[in-house]
Design a protein around this motif. Structure first.
Motif, mmCIF file in Angstrom:
data_model
loop_
_atom_site.group_PDB
_atom_site.id
_atom_site.type_symbol
_atom_site.label_atom_id
_atom_site.label_comp_id
_atom_site.label_asym_id
_atom_site.label_seq_id
_atom_site.Cartn_x
_atom_site.Cartn_y
_atom_site.Cartn_z
ATOM 1 N N SER A 92 80.197 -50.656 110.113
ATOM 2 C CA SER A 92 81.497 -51.019 109.533
ATOM 3 C C SER A 92 82.433 -51.592 110.596
ATOM 4 C CB SER A 92 82.134 -49.837 108.811
ATOM 5 O OG SER A 92 82.323 -48.763 109.695
ATOM 6 N N LEU A 93 82.304 -51.113 111.835
ATOM 7 C CA LEU A 93 83.106 -51.713 112.910
ATOM 8 C C LEU A 93 82.712 -53.173 113.106
ATOM 9 C CD1 LEU A 93 83.499 -49.046 115.751
ATOM 10 C CD2 LEU A 93 85.326 -50.281 114.567
ATOM 11 N N GLU A 94 81.429 -53.433 112.949
ATOM 12 C CA GLU A 94 80.928 -54.798 113.088
ATOM 13 C C GLU A 94 81.473 -55.677 111.964
ATOM 14 O OE1 GLU A 94 76.482 -56.617 113.204
ATOM 15 O OE2 GLU A 94 76.789 -54.605 114.053
ATOM 16 N N GLN A 95 81.501 -55.104 110.755
ATOM 17 C CA GLN A 95 81.998 -55.869 109.610
ATOM 18 C C GLN A 95 83.449 -56.315 109.801
ATOM 19 O OE1 GLN A 95 81.038 -53.048 106.557
ATOM 20 N NE2 GLN A 95 79.420 -54.337 105.710
ATOM 21 N N ARG A 145 85.569 -52.313 120.488
ATOM 22 C CA ARG A 145 86.735 -51.463 120.694
ATOM 23 C C ARG A 145 86.519 -50.010 120.282
ATOM 24 N NH1 ARG A 145 91.601 -53.699 121.821
ATOM 25 N NH2 ARG A 145 91.537 -55.950 121.976
ATOM 26 N N ALA A 146 85.276 -49.621 120.039
ATOM 27 C CA ALA A 146 85.004 -48.302 119.451
ATOM 28 C C ALA A 146 85.680 -47.154 120.187
ATOM 29 C CB ALA A 146 83.498 -48.055 119.381
ATOM 30 N N PRO A 181 93.937 -45.905 118.587
ATOM 31 C CA PRO A 181 94.674 -46.792 117.671
ATOM 32 C C PRO A 181 95.859 -47.463 118.353
ATOM 33 C CG PRO A 181 94.126 -44.752 116.571
ATOM 34 C CD PRO A 181 93.673 -44.601 117.988
ATOM 35 N N ALA A 182 96.573 -46.720 119.210
ATOM 36 C CA ALA A 182 97.785 -47.267 119.824
ATOM 37 C C ALA A 182 97.473 -48.448 120.739
ATOM 38 C CB ALA A 182 98.501 -46.182 120.610
ATOM 39 N N GLN A 183 96.202 -48.611 121.106
ATOM 40 C CA GLN A 183 95.842 -49.713 122.002
ATOM 41 C C GLN A 183 95.491 -50.984 121.234
ATOM 42 O OE1 GLN A 183 92.777 -47.328 123.815
ATOM 43 N NE2 GLN A 183 93.922 -47.142 125.730
ATOM 44 N N LEU A 184 95.679 -50.966 119.901
ATOM 45 C CA LEU A 184 95.327 -52.131 119.085
ATOM 46 C C LEU A 184 96.569 -52.731 118.442
ATOM 47 C CD1 LEU A 184 92.225 -50.813 117.111
ATOM 48 C CD2 LEU A 184 92.275 -51.924 119.333
ATOM 49 N N GLN A 236 94.621 -55.340 113.834
ATOM 50 C CA GLN A 236 93.373 -54.675 114.225
ATOM 51 C C GLN A 236 93.309 -53.253 113.674
ATOM 52 O OE1 GLN A 236 93.950 -55.369 118.400
ATOM 53 N NE2 GLN A 236 92.305 -56.895 118.496
ATOM 54 N N GLN A 237 94.470 -52.572 113.738
ATOM 55 C CA GLN A 237 94.483 -51.203 113.208
ATOM 56 C C GLN A 237 94.151 -51.193 111.723
ATOM 57 O OE1 GLN A 237 97.615 -48.441 114.367
ATOM 58 N NE2 GLN A 237 98.227 -49.802 116.001
ATOM 59 N N GLN A 238 94.704 -52.190 110.994
ATOM 60 C CA GLN A 238 94.416 -52.205 109.568
ATOM 61 C C GLN A 238 92.937 -52.501 109.321
ATOM 62 O OE1 GLN A 238 95.139 -50.721 107.115
ATOM 63 N NE2 GLN A 238 96.857 -51.717 106.089
ATOM 64 N N ARG A 239 92.338 -53.322 110.196
ATOM 65 C CA ARG A 239 90.902 -53.582 110.034
ATOM 66 C C ARG A 239 90.091 -52.315 110.296
ATOM 67 N NH1 ARG A 239 91.399 -58.657 113.554
ATOM 68 N NH2 ARG A 239 89.209 -58.365 114.138
ATOM 69 N N VAL A 240 90.559 -51.486 111.256
ATOM 70 C CA VAL A 240 89.867 -50.205 111.495
ATOM 71 C C VAL A 240 89.987 -49.330 110.250
ATOM 72 C CG1 VAL A 240 89.795 -48.107 112.874
ATOM 73 C CG2 VAL A 240 90.308 -50.283 113.963
#
Ligand code: ATP
Ligand code: MG
Lengths: 233, 402
Positions: free
Chosen positions: A125-128, A134-135, A139-142, A146-150
């Protein structure tokens, strides 16, 4: 997929009783992408919370995937949320103390998957969502997008039949909003039913169907489509 | 299912407050376990059997006013009077009062003419009624008979040919072999004393003495300037007899000063310091445990309040109420576990100091383990209520708050 009949929801505080939903009836079919619009305070989040089993209605009938969910116990509702429903929130709602991998892991652990299966799903799912590298980040580093994609990856990892999104692009600029929207459309093409609350008329139009909630009820559909600007007034 | 790895990394990001609670628990364990050793030691000391019917014994001491007093005659007349008094079971003369804190001691050998080594014991000069008067349990040999008794003047060299000793002392002298019929020597003397009997237990005049329980009884009456009587009453009669004794003795012979006390009072006085120590340390332990429990309740509530949003998110993602409660309980146990491991090390270090500097008893591992388990249970109990409340956070928290 989802069938609500005469759903009522009222909130009672010491002094006042708010009727957030009144005689709310709606049907969403398997595989649909439905957008929900309506003025602030009209009951959109309340509808989504009831649909996602986060809250129980005061009255009415709700069938999820053909199952009457009104009488389920709290832990049965938890299990249904975990297995069938994915959530995407306006504020991303990642857990700040956990890195991306562990964030996506949270619902998978409640599901009881073994470590290998969890890892497979997390990595896929991270790949998707294009964040494999970024695994280990927090969260604060994104960035917000990007956070919403996570958060989307977290919802996807459980392979839910039903994805609920409450203003998923509300905190994003238009470029990032479009990226997230494209991701959702992609997910929908693979068969997941999506209900998305949004204030953005352009995004709302991109859905297969738009419903408008006014004052706790579904308002007339044709009117909504004819005058989208009114919907966001 | 216990989410250990992510829980640990989340804890690591909040390590300061977690560590503070862990340290508080560590300190509590170190102090409580060392206090427990001392309390346990003192309680065992206080609970030692005295070997006597303490509750029913009265002691009377008298000093004659005239200098040329017939002490031997007075003793015979007094004991005769006391033994005939209603409520009195028996009476005996003695040179010292058990548990009183004052008495006599000597060094004894099982070979003649020894200078070094030997065993110290508390010695009594008594009559043939003494063992029955105190209610001592004669486990081997025989009691004194009137023919064993001797009267000697205060400045005469006195020596008894027979003695009854305590079992503890017999074991020291003859390392486990039967003592009856064997001999011992007082000081560097070459005159043997035959052991005719052994009593099971007697704490003697100084229960706090390191050799307490080493006791020798001689059937001797030394006519020095004062004498003491021990009077055993029928159960329940002690207080009635107590009121009479002084008057009885004074009526028979007014030329003396009489002072009466009970052995119960002596026993109470003996352990007054120990009992205060037990109470104070127990209070300190209870307070420390209470404070650490409050700290854990406070921290758990604080963390739960800080993480209500996160709890809502977890609930929305499928956590059951039990999952949420368990998360906080396991987290609390991890902190407590860390604290208790640190505390175990601290407890052992403090105890080594206590042993070497203040000659306190050694902290055993089982006792330390019991203290650690109790504190673990306290900490889990403290976290239980907040953890249950955390489960009440609505899953709607995930969408309702920003
Ligand atoms: N927990 C609650 N207690 C009391 N009233 C509530 C509660 N949650 C929502 N309401 C009320 O219910 C009504 C519907 O709220 P809801 O959040 O569903 O609106 P919304 O359409 O999502 O609005 P917005 O677009 O601002 O997010 C509002 O009047 C709101 O104040
Ligand atoms: Mg809303």
């Amino acid at each position: 997929m989802l069938k609500m009949q005469n759903i009522r929801k009222s909130y009672r505080t010491d002094t006042i009783e708010t009727h957030a939903l009144r005689d709310f009836s709606l049907e969403v079919n398997e595989g649909e992408f439905v957008s929900v619009t309506g003025p602030s305070g009209s009951g959109k989040t309340t509808f989504l919370n009831i649909a996602g089993l986060l809250e129980t209605p005061t009255g009415g009938q709700y069938l999820l995937d053909g199952q009457e969910v009104g009488n389920l116990s709290d832990s049965e509702r938890s299990r249904l949320r975990n297995e069938k429903i994915g959530f995407i929130f306006q504020g991303f709602n990642l857990i700040p103390d956990l890195n991306l991998f562990d964030n996506i892991d949270v619902p998978l652990r409640y599901r009881g998957f073994n470590a290998k299966e969890r890892r497979r799903r997390i990595e896929r799912s991270l790949e998707q969502v294009g964040l494999s590298a970024r695994a280990k980040h927090l969260p604060a580093q994104l960035s917000g997008g990007q956070q919403q994609r996570v958060a989307i990856a977290r919802a996807l990892a459980g392979e839910p039949r039903f994805l609920l999104a409450d203003e998923p692009t509300g905190n994003l600029d238009s470029l990032m909003a479009r990226q997230v929207m494209e991701l959702l459309e992609f997910i929908n093409e693979w068969g997941t039913t999506i209900v998305m609350v949004t204030h953005d008329p352009e995004l709302a139009r991109r859905a297969q169907r738009n419903i408008q909630i006014v004052d706790g009820q579904v308002s007339d559909l044709r009117q909504t489509i004819a005058q989208p600007e009114v919907a966001i007034a | 299912m216990f989410e250990l790895k992510p829980m640990l990394s989340a804890l690591w990001r909040n390590k300061v407050s977690a560590l503070l609670i862990a340290l508080q628990l560590a300190l509590t364990l170190a102090i409580v376990s060392n206090a427990t050793v001392i309390v346990k030691d003192r309680m065992e000391k206080v609970a030692r059997p005295t070997g006597m019917d303490v509750e029913n014994i009265i002691a009377a001491t008298y000093m004659p006013i005239p200098t040329d007093y017939d002490m031997a005659g007075a003793v015979i007349a007094d004991l005769d009077l006391l033994r005939r008094t209603p409520g009195v079971l028996d009476a005996s003369v003695t040179n010292q009062i058990p548990l009183s804190g004052s008495g006599s001691a000597g060094t004894y050998f099982n070979e003649p003419n020894q200078e070094i080594g030997g065993e110290n014991a508390n010695y009594y000069q008594v009559d043939s009624h003494f063992i029955d008067t105190l209610g001592l349990n004669l486990i081997e040999g025989r009691n004194f008979t009137p023919t064993d008794e001797h009267v000697v003047g205060p400045n005469e060299r006195h020596h008894s040919e027979v003695a009854v000793i305590s079992k503890q002392f017999a074991e020291k002298l003859f390392s486990g072999e039967s003592a009856v019929g064997r001999f011992f020597y007082a000081g560097n003397s070459d005159q043997p004393v035959e052991i005719i009997g052994v009593v099971e237990q007697h704490l003697g005049a100084w229960p706090g003495w390191s050799r307490a329980g080493n006791v020798v009884f001689y059937p001797l009456l030394v006519t020095d300037n004062h004498k003491r009587y021990l009077i055993r009453t029928e159960p329940g009669q002690r207080d009635a007899v107590f009121k009479e004794v002084e008057e009885l003795l004074n009526n028979r012979d007014p030329q003396r000063v009489v002072q009466v006390e009970t052995l119960s009072k002596n026993l109470e006085r003996t352990y007054i310091g120990d009992n205060v120590m037990i109470k104070v340390l127990s209070l300190v332990m209870a307070l420390l445990t209470f404070i650490v429990a409050l700290g854990i309740i406070g921290l758990t509530i604080f963390w739960i309040n800080q993480r209500t949003k996160q709890i809502g998110i977890r609930r929305a993602l499928g956590a059951t109420r039990a999952n949420i409660s368990r998360y906080f309980l396991v987290e609390n146990s991890l902190i407590a576990g860390t604290g208790l491991v640190l505390g175990t090390a601290g407890a052992l270090i403090i105890n080594r100091l206590m042993v070497s500097e203040f000659s306190q008893p050694t902290l055993t591992l089982p006792l330390l383990a019991v203290c650690a388990i109790v504190l673990l249970l306290v900490s889990i109990t403290a976290a239980l209520m907040p953890a249950m409340r955390a489960a009440n956070v609505s899953p709607a928290m995930a969408t309702r708050s920003v």
